[in-house]
Design a protein around this motif. Sequence first.
Motif, PDB file in Angstrom:
ATOM      1  N   ASP A  19       0.815  -1.220   0.000  1.00 51.99           N
ATOM      2  CA  ASP A  19       0.000   0.000   0.000  1.00 51.99           C
ATOM      3  C   ASP A  19       0.848   1.269   0.000  1.00 51.99           C
ATOM      4  N   LYS A  20       2.144   1.132   0.265  1.00 56.63           N
ATOM      5  CA  LYS A  20       3.032   2.292   0.326  1.00 56.63           C
ATOM      6  C   LYS A  20       4.018   2.322  -0.843  1.00 56.63           C
ATOM      7  N   MET A  21       3.683   1.673  -1.933  1.00 53.82           N
ATOM      8  CA  MET A  21       4.563   1.681  -3.102  1.00 53.82           C
ATOM      9  C   MET A  21       3.732   1.858  -4.363  1.00 53.82           C
ATOM     10  N   THR A  22       4.410   2.286  -5.416  1.00 53.58           N
ATOM     11  CA  THR A  22       3.760   2.462  -6.708  1.00 53.58           C
ATOM     12  C   THR A  22       4.198   1.316  -7.611  1.00 53.58           C
ATOM     13  N   TYR A  23       3.255   0.719  -8.277  1.00 50.30           N
ATOM     14  CA  TYR A  23       3.587  -0.387  -9.167  1.00 50.30           C
ATOM     15  C   TYR A  23       2.549  -0.472 -10.279  1.00 50.30           C
ATOM     16  N   THR A  24       2.955  -1.105 -11.350  1.00 46.82           N
ATOM     17  CA  THR A  24       2.057  -1.343 -12.472  1.00 46.82           C
ATOM     18  C   THR A  24       2.182  -2.805 -12.841  1.00 46.82           C
TER      19      THR A  24
END
Length: 161
Positions: A19-24
């Motif tokens: 929930d505390k990271m950006t990912y695709t």
Amino acid sequence: MAKMPKISNVKEMYDIDADKMTYTGCLYWRIDRFGNRYLSKKDLIGALNLTVIMNIPFFTIVYFGTKSYRKIQELISQGENDYSKKLQMQLYKALVAQTLIPMVFLFIPVGFLFYCPLIGIDISCSSLLITFFYSFYPAVDPLPNLLFIDEYRNAFFSEKI
């Protein structure tokens, strides 16, 4: 249908809160309420969109690389002296290397990372290496100029400050 790999929790593997990271990414294969696995059209459309986004810089590199190659070949044949011809050849070699570097460090690894799950290949063991490749790209990108162009190489390796 290929056997799906065990899905591991990011928290378990990397001690990172998702929930505390950006990912695709895409979860191509989903489970319906009856326990049957199906291919998600929504995720395929998302993957197609990301593919289009990735192909814009890819084809830009190929197009301008080809255009520059033709221009440099023309300039080499028009070179008035050996220095000019030698410089154009150095620029050509640097251009080829700078065209190949994003292919090797960005497009191939990211494409591999993105599409292997679609065909059921577990790449979790190689994801760290792939992350290293695309993270290392900015450091490698200027090297062809330093290595192939004499003036830059001589200035870089010169002992004078």
